[in-house]
Design a protein around this motif. Structure first.
Motif, PDB file in Angstrom:
ATOM      1  N   TYR A   1       0.843  -1.194   0.000  1.00 23.95           N
ATOM      2  CA  TYR A   1       0.000   0.000   0.000  1.00 23.95           C
ATOM      3  C   TYR A   1       0.881   1.248   0.000  1.00 23.95           C
ATOM      4  N   LEU A   2       0.571   2.161  -0.891  1.00 22.58           N
ATOM      5  CA  LEU A   2       1.366   3.374  -1.064  1.00 22.58           C
ATOM      6  C   LEU A   2       0.448   4.593  -1.052  1.00 22.58           C
ATOM      7  N   ASN A   3       1.000   5.721  -0.583  1.00 21.93           N
ATOM      8  CA  ASN A   3       0.175   6.920  -0.426  1.00 21.93           C
ATOM      9  C   ASN A   3      -0.161   7.616  -1.736  1.00 21.93           C
ATOM     10  N   PHE A   4       0.759   7.570  -2.681  1.00 22.65           N
ATOM     11  CA  PHE A   4       0.608   8.384  -3.876  1.00 22.65           C
ATOM     12  C   PHE A   4       0.748   7.550  -5.148  1.00 22.65           C
ATOM     13  N   THR A   5       0.109   8.046  -6.209  1.00 17.91           N
ATOM     14  CA  THR A   5       0.182   7.385  -7.496  1.00 17.91           C
ATOM     15  C   THR A   5       1.620   7.281  -7.991  1.00 17.91           C
ATOM     16  N   TYR A   6       2.383   8.366  -7.852  1.00 11.24           N
ATOM     17  CA  TYR A   6       3.744   8.326  -8.377  1.00 11.24           C
ATOM     18  C   TYR A   6       4.590   7.284  -7.646  1.00 11.24           C
ATOM     19  N   GLN A   7       4.249   6.971  -6.380  1.00 13.99           N
ATOM     20  CA  GLN A   7       4.966   5.908  -5.673  1.00 13.99           C
ATOM     21  C   GLN A   7       4.628   4.543  -6.267  1.00 13.99           C
ATOM     22  N   GLN A   8       3.375   4.345  -6.648  1.00 15.63           N
ATOM     23  CA  GLN A   8       2.993   3.109  -7.328  1.00 15.63           C
ATOM     24  C   GLN A   8       3.809   2.925  -8.602  1.00 15.63           C
ATOM     25  N   VAL A   9       3.907   3.991  -9.373  1.00  7.10           N
ATOM     26  CA  VAL A   9       4.636   3.922 -10.635  1.00  7.10           C
ATOM     27  C   VAL A   9       6.108   3.629 -10.381  1.00  7.10           C
ATOM     28  N   GLN A  10       6.693   4.298  -9.396  1.00  4.03           N
ATOM     29  CA  GLN A  10       8.093   4.055  -9.072  1.00  4.03           C
ATOM     30  C   GLN A  10       8.317   2.606  -8.640  1.00  4.03           C
TER      31      GLN A  10
ATOM     32  N   GLY B   1       6.212  -5.161  -8.272  1.00  5.71           N
ATOM     33  CA  GLY B   1       4.867  -5.696  -8.371  1.00  5.71           C
ATOM     34  C   GLY B   1       4.117  -5.110  -9.547  1.00  5.71           C
ATOM     35  N   VAL B   2       2.795  -5.314  -9.517  1.00 11.45           N
ATOM     36  CA  VAL B   2       1.922  -4.845 -10.587  1.00 11.45           C
ATOM     37  C   VAL B   2       1.133  -3.651 -10.062  1.00 11.45           C
ATOM     38  N   ALA B   3       1.179  -2.536 -10.782  1.00 11.78           N
ATOM     39  CA  ALA B   3       0.459  -1.318 -10.390  1.00 11.78           C
ATOM     40  C   ALA B   3      -0.772  -1.148 -11.261  1.00 11.78           C
ATOM     41  N   LEU B   4      -1.855  -0.672 -10.671  1.00 11.86           N
ATOM     42  CA  LEU B   4      -3.016  -0.248 -11.441  1.00 11.86           C
ATOM     43  C   LEU B   4      -2.818   1.247 -11.683  1.00 11.86           C
ATOM     44  N   ALA B   5      -2.294   1.569 -12.848  1.00 14.49           N
ATOM     45  CA  ALA B   5      -1.806   2.920 -13.106  1.00 14.49           C
ATOM     46  C   ALA B   5      -2.836   3.771 -13.828  1.00 14.49           C
ATOM     47  N   ARG B   6      -2.736   5.067 -13.640  1.00 15.64           N
ATOM     48  CA  ARG B   6      -3.527   6.034 -14.390  1.00 15.64           C
ATOM     49  C   ARG B   6      -2.870   6.202 -15.752  1.00 15.64           C
ATOM     50  N   LEU B   7      -3.553   5.790 -16.784  1.00 12.65           N
ATOM     51  CA  LEU B   7      -2.968   5.747 -18.115  1.00 12.65           C
ATOM     52  C   LEU B   7      -2.445   7.109 -18.552  1.00 12.65           C
ATOM     53  N   ALA B   8      -3.172   8.172 -18.216  1.00 14.85           N
ATOM     54  CA  ALA B   8      -2.749   9.509 -18.629  1.00 14.85           C
ATOM     55  C   ALA B   8      -1.391   9.891 -18.051  1.00 14.85           C
ATOM     56  N   LEU B   9      -1.024   9.280 -16.927  1.00 14.57           N
ATOM     57  CA  LEU B   9       0.219   9.648 -16.255  1.00 14.57           C
ATOM     58  C   LEU B   9       1.380   8.718 -16.591  1.00 14.57           C
ATOM     59  N   VAL B  10       1.096   7.594 -17.265  1.00 11.11           N
ATOM     60  CA  VAL B  10       2.178   6.639 -17.561  1.00 11.11           C
ATOM     61  C   VAL B  10       2.306   6.330 -19.045  1.00 11.11           C
ATOM     62  N   HIS B  11       1.496   6.973 -19.896  1.00  4.71           N
ATOM     63  CA  HIS B  11       1.522   6.574 -21.308  1.00  4.71           C
ATOM     64  C   HIS B  11       2.884   6.796 -21.948  1.00  4.71           C
ATOM     65  N   GLU B  12       3.644   7.775 -21.462  1.00  9.28           N
ATOM     66  CA  GLU B  12       4.977   7.983 -22.020  1.00  9.28           C
ATOM     67  C   GLU B  12       5.934   6.869 -21.593  1.00  9.28           C
TER      68      GLU B  12
END
Length: 323
Positions: free
Chosen positions: A233-242, A249-260
Motif C-alpha cells: 500500500y502506497l500513499n501516492f500514485t507516483y509511488q505506485q509507478v516508481q 509488483g503490478v500497479a493499477l496505473a492512471r494511463l494519462a500519467l504513464v503513457h509515455e
C-alpha cells in the motif's frame, strides 16, 4: 532602564546594533552604514532603553558585547540575513512575469514537471511557481493563478477546461514481464494470474479511490474474490509507478500519467489495452477566481491545453470542450 514591554524594536536600531556588534566599533559601524558616529550611538542608546539592558561595555579605545548583547546578536543576525535575502529576491523578481500553478503531487511529478522545461525554453522570461499538494486548492486564493484538478465534471466551475479523461490499466516493469514469459517468474497472462503476484495499491480514502482500486478493477474482470500473493500500500500514485518501475509488483496505473513510460517500453500492459478500465473522473484546468488576465497567463494556459491535446492523441481520446 525603563522599557515598554510589548513595543516592537526598531529595525534601523537593530541594523546599527548588528554592525557595532560585528565590528566592535561605533566609528566603523557608522562608516559602513553611512551614518554619523553620534547617530549610531543614539540608536544604540535607544535600543538599550527598549531592551532594558546594557548591550555594550564602552572603553576608551574598545567596545565589547555584554552577555545581553551577545544574546541579542544571536537572534538579530539570522533575522537580518533572512530580511536581506527576501529583499534581494523581491528586487530580482521585480519586473519579471510569473504564473503560479497548484496541483496534486502525482500529476506534478508524472505529467507537468517532465513537460515544463519545454515551456521554459520557449518563454525564459516567465517564472513558474508550482505548488504540489493533495489538499484541494482554494480557487479564491489570490496566490493561485491556475489549478490542475482531478475530479468529477459536476464538481468544476463552468469555465473549466477538460484536459483528458481517466483510464486505469495494470502495468509492470518490462523486465518483470519478460521473466514471467521466460518461465523465471509466475505467469502473468490473465487477471487470474495476479493471485501469484504482488499488487501495488494506492492507499486513499477519497471518493475517487473507488475507481483507482484493484478491487474495482478485479470486479470488472470477473475475479472479485482474488487475493494476490501480497499487497503493498502506497500513499501516492507516483509511488505506485516508481515501485512498478523497480519491479516490485503490478500497479493499477492512471494511463494519462504513464503513457509515455509505456511508449518508451519502461512499463508494459501485461493484459493489453482490452484490460483498461474507465473512470468518470477527469483532469481539469481551472483559473483562480482572483486571477487577473495577463499575457503570461494566457501563454501558459494555451501551452497546457496543447500538451493535454497531445496526451489525448496518445491516449486515443478526443480533447473535450470546456465543461
Amino acid at each position: 532602564m525603563n522599557r515598554v514591554p510589548h513595543r516592537p524594536l526598531s529595525v534601523g536600531a537593530l541594523r546599527s546594533f548588528e554592525a557595532v556588534a560585528r565590528l566592535l566599533s561605533f566609528r566603523a559601524a557608522a562608516q559602513e552604514l553611512h551614518l554619523t558616529q553620534s547617530a549610531v550611538s543614539r540608536q544604540i542608546q535607544a535600543l538599550e532603553e527598549e531592551v532594558g539592558a546594557q548591550l555594550f561595555t564602552r572603553g576608551t579605545r574598545h567596545v565589547e558585547l555584554t552577555t545581553a548583547g551577545a544574546t541579542l546578536q544571536r537572534a538579530v543576525l539570522p533575522m537580518l540575513e533572512r530580511l536581506d535575502a527576501t529583499v534581494r529576491q523581491i528586487r530580482l523578481a521585480r519586473g519579471r512575469r510569473q504564473v503560479s500553478i497548484s496541483t496534486f503531487a502525482s500529476l506534478a511529478s508524472l505529467w507537468l514537471l517532465p513537460r515544463l522545461e519545454a515551456f521554459q525554453r520557449q518563454h525564459p522570461d516567465i517564472d513558474i511557481r508550482v505548488s504540489a499538494t493533495d489538499n484541494m486548492a482554494d480557487l479564491d486564493d489570490p496566490e493561485v493563478d491556475l489549478v490542475l484538478r482531478y475530479t468529477l465534471p459536476s464538481a468544476v466551475p463552468p469555465d473549466s477546461q477538460r484536459l483528458f479523461g481517466e483510464r486505469l490499466t495494470p502495468v509492470v516493469n518490462a523486465g518483470y514481464l519478460a521473466q514471467s514469459r521466460a518461465g523465471l517468474a509466475p505467469p502473468l497472462e490473465s487477471p487470474a494470474d495476479l493471485a501469484r503476484h504482488t499488487l501495488l495499491e494506492e492507499d486513499d480514502n477519497r471518493p475517487s479511490a473507488e475507481y483507482l482500486s484493484w478491487r474495482h478493477w478485479l470486479r470488472q474482470q470477473g475475479v472479485p474474490r482474488l487475493e494476490p500473493a501480497r499487497w503493498i500500500y502506497l500513499n501516492f500514485t507516483y509511488q505506485q509507478v516508481q515501485a512498478a518501475l523497480a519491479g516490485q509488483g503490478v500497479a493499477l496505473a492512471r494511463l494519462a500519467l504513464v503513457h509515455e513510460s509505456l511508449a518508451r517500453g519502461e512499463l508494459v500492459e501485461p493484459f493489453g489495452a482490452a484490460a483498461r478500465a474507465h473512470s468518470p473522473y477527469a483532469y481539469w484546468l481551472i483559473t483562480g477566481r482572483a486571477t487577473r488576465p495577463r499575457p503570461e497567463l494566457a501563454q501558459l494556459q494555451q501551452w497546457l491545453l496543447a500538451q493535454a491535446a497531445a496526451s489525448c492523441l496518445a491516449l486515443g481520446e478526443d480533447a473535450a470542450p470546456a465543461a
